[in-house]
Design a protein around this motif. Sequence first.
Motif, mmCIF file in Angstrom:
data_model
loop_
_atom_site.group_PDB
_atom_site.id
_atom_site.type_symbol
_atom_site.label_atom_id
_atom_site.label_comp_id
_atom_site.label_asym_id
_atom_site.label_seq_id
_atom_site.Cartn_x
_atom_site.Cartn_y
_atom_site.Cartn_z
ATOM 1 N N PHE A 100 41.964 69.721 52.764
ATOM 2 C CA PHE A 100 42.299 68.488 53.466
ATOM 3 C C PHE A 100 43.814 68.285 53.479
ATOM 4 C CE2 PHE A 100 43.493 64.053 53.651
ATOM 5 C CZ PHE A 100 42.951 63.715 54.871
ATOM 6 N N TYR A 101 44.440 68.409 52.338
ATOM 7 C CA TYR A 101 45.873 68.125 52.240
ATOM 8 C C TYR A 101 46.775 69.237 52.779
ATOM 9 C CZ TYR A 101 45.036 63.810 49.802
ATOM 10 O OH TYR A 101 44.649 62.532 49.501
ATOM 11 N N TYR A 102 46.244 70.438 52.866
ATOM 12 C CA TYR A 102 47.038 71.557 53.380
ATOM 13 C C TYR A 102 46.251 72.278 54.475
ATOM 14 C CZ TYR A 102 49.260 70.496 48.963
ATOM 15 O OH TYR A 102 49.856 69.839 47.916
ATOM 16 N N GLN A 119 51.328 52.682 51.773
ATOM 17 C CA GLN A 119 51.417 53.099 53.171
ATOM 18 C C GLN A 119 50.623 54.389 53.319
ATOM 19 O OE1 GLN A 119 55.658 53.559 53.753
ATOM 20 N NE2 GLN A 119 55.868 51.479 54.512
ATOM 21 N N ASP A 120 50.308 54.734 54.558
ATOM 22 C CA ASP A 120 49.583 55.980 54.800
ATOM 23 C C ASP A 120 50.495 57.157 54.505
ATOM 24 O OD1 ASP A 120 47.335 54.562 55.651
ATOM 25 O OD2 ASP A 120 48.129 54.396 57.686
ATOM 26 N N SER A 121 49.984 58.107 53.728
ATOM 27 C CA SER A 121 50.806 59.243 53.325
ATOM 28 C C SER A 121 50.673 60.432 54.269
ATOM 29 C CB SER A 121 50.447 59.666 51.900
ATOM 30 O OG SER A 121 49.096 60.066 51.836
ATOM 31 N N ILE A 122 49.822 60.329 55.286
ATOM 32 C CA ILE A 122 49.630 61.416 56.237
ATOM 33 C C ILE A 122 50.649 61.274 57.373
ATOM 34 C CG2 ILE A 122 48.024 62.480 57.884
ATOM 35 C CD1 ILE A 122 47.241 62.887 54.925
ATOM 36 N N ILE A 123 51.387 62.348 57.599
ATOM 37 C CA ILE A 123 52.384 62.393 58.669
ATOM 38 C C ILE A 123 51.911 63.430 59.690
ATOM 39 C CG2 ILE A 123 54.823 62.757 59.228
ATOM 40 C CD1 ILE A 123 54.299 60.478 57.168
ATOM 41 N N PHE A 124 51.589 62.976 60.875
ATOM 42 C CA PHE A 124 51.082 63.864 61.920
ATOM 43 C C PHE A 124 52.237 64.620 62.579
ATOM 44 C CE2 PHE A 124 48.051 60.430 61.427
ATOM 45 C CZ PHE A 124 46.851 61.102 61.372
ATOM 46 N N LEU A 139 39.816 59.385 55.842
ATOM 47 C CA LEU A 139 39.462 60.486 54.953
ATOM 48 C C LEU A 139 40.508 60.667 53.854
ATOM 49 C CD1 LEU A 139 38.191 63.189 57.481
ATOM 50 C CD2 LEU A 139 36.819 61.694 56.012
ATOM 51 N N SER A 140 41.776 60.426 54.185
ATOM 52 C CA SER A 140 42.834 60.605 53.184
ATOM 53 C C SER A 140 42.630 59.670 52.001
ATOM 54 C CB SER A 140 44.223 60.407 53.801
ATOM 55 O OG SER A 140 44.502 59.047 54.032
ATOM 56 N N LYS A 141 42.112 58.493 52.265
ATOM 57 C CA LYS A 141 41.871 57.546 51.168
ATOM 58 C C LYS A 141 40.752 58.048 50.245
ATOM 59 C CE LYS A 141 43.682 53.688 53.855
ATOM 60 N NZ LYS A 141 44.993 54.245 53.724
ATOM 61 N N VAL A 142 39.720 58.647 50.828
ATOM 62 C CA VAL A 142 38.626 59.204 50.028
ATOM 63 C C VAL A 142 39.123 60.419 49.244
ATOM 64 C CG1 VAL A 142 36.325 60.247 50.117
ATOM 65 C CG2 VAL A 142 36.896 58.381 51.686
ATOM 66 N N PHE A 143 39.869 61.291 49.912
ATOM 67 C CA PHE A 143 40.366 62.493 49.237
ATOM 68 C C PHE A 143 41.400 62.159 48.164
ATOM 69 C CE2 PHE A 143 38.439 64.826 52.747
ATOM 70 C CZ PHE A 143 37.856 65.877 52.042
ATOM 71 N N GLU A 144 42.174 61.117 48.384
ATOM 72 C CA GLU A 144 43.147 60.706 47.380
ATOM 73 C C GLU A 144 42.436 60.280 46.097
ATOM 74 O OE1 GLU A 144 46.475 57.216 46.939
ATOM 75 O OE2 GLU A 144 46.229 58.147 48.911
ATOM 76 N N GLN A 145 41.358 59.529 46.244
ATOM 77 C CA GLN A 145 40.582 59.108 45.068
ATOM 78 C C GLN A 145 39.952 60.312 44.378
ATOM 79 O OE1 GLN A 145 40.308 55.852 43.775
ATOM 80 N NE2 GLN A 145 39.556 57.081 42.086
ATOM 81 N N MET A 146 39.386 61.232 45.157
ATOM 82 C CA MET A 146 38.790 62.427 44.558
ATOM 83 C C MET A 146 39.851 63.256 43.845
ATOM 84 S SD MET A 146 35.724 64.087 46.816
ATOM 85 C CE MET A 146 36.568 64.139 48.376
#
Length: 168
Positions: A100-102, A119-124, A139-146
């Motif tokens: 997800f992150y890479y 703030q949102d950490s995803i930069i498109f 999804l980034s919020k779910v993956f950040e918690q995981m």
Amino acid sequence: MSATHLKQLCEETYTRLKKVSIELERYLNQVTLASLVAQSGDPEEYESYYRNYLSDLRHLLVYCENAYERLGVALRRARFNEEFAEEVLYQVYHTCINNFYYPKGEVYDEDGRYAYTSQDSIIFRKKVVPELERLTIGLSKVFEQMRDDLQYYETDYITKKRMQKAQV
């Protein structure tokens, strides 16, 4: 880590991965490359970008489905197998979370500086359609918690396994 805590971690991760899988599948079943490109306004610039994005999402869906199915097996066993559960959580970290992150297509990056500012950490890399942006940010919020919950499996788990092998 106690067996009770490990089992609870497996249950939470299972629930999160199932949620991610449902959201990804729903999105991928209703979107097409042609529709995304048509909304972009610049087909030549966006076709390759969205092709890579959709490919990354499909791979992520497969990784997440496989992981939550394996976690389900771990949780349904009559006797909870801690070693198997830890191996699955390790794989969750190194396949689902890392992919997800890479993303292979490098369609977005994470800017960790934003993680602490709410703030949102995803930069498109390019401006994306709103629905895809909402999906990715959600999804980034779910993956950040995981990722926070499974941080142990980034390096410490492998170190422990190597030490056990060295002692044998």
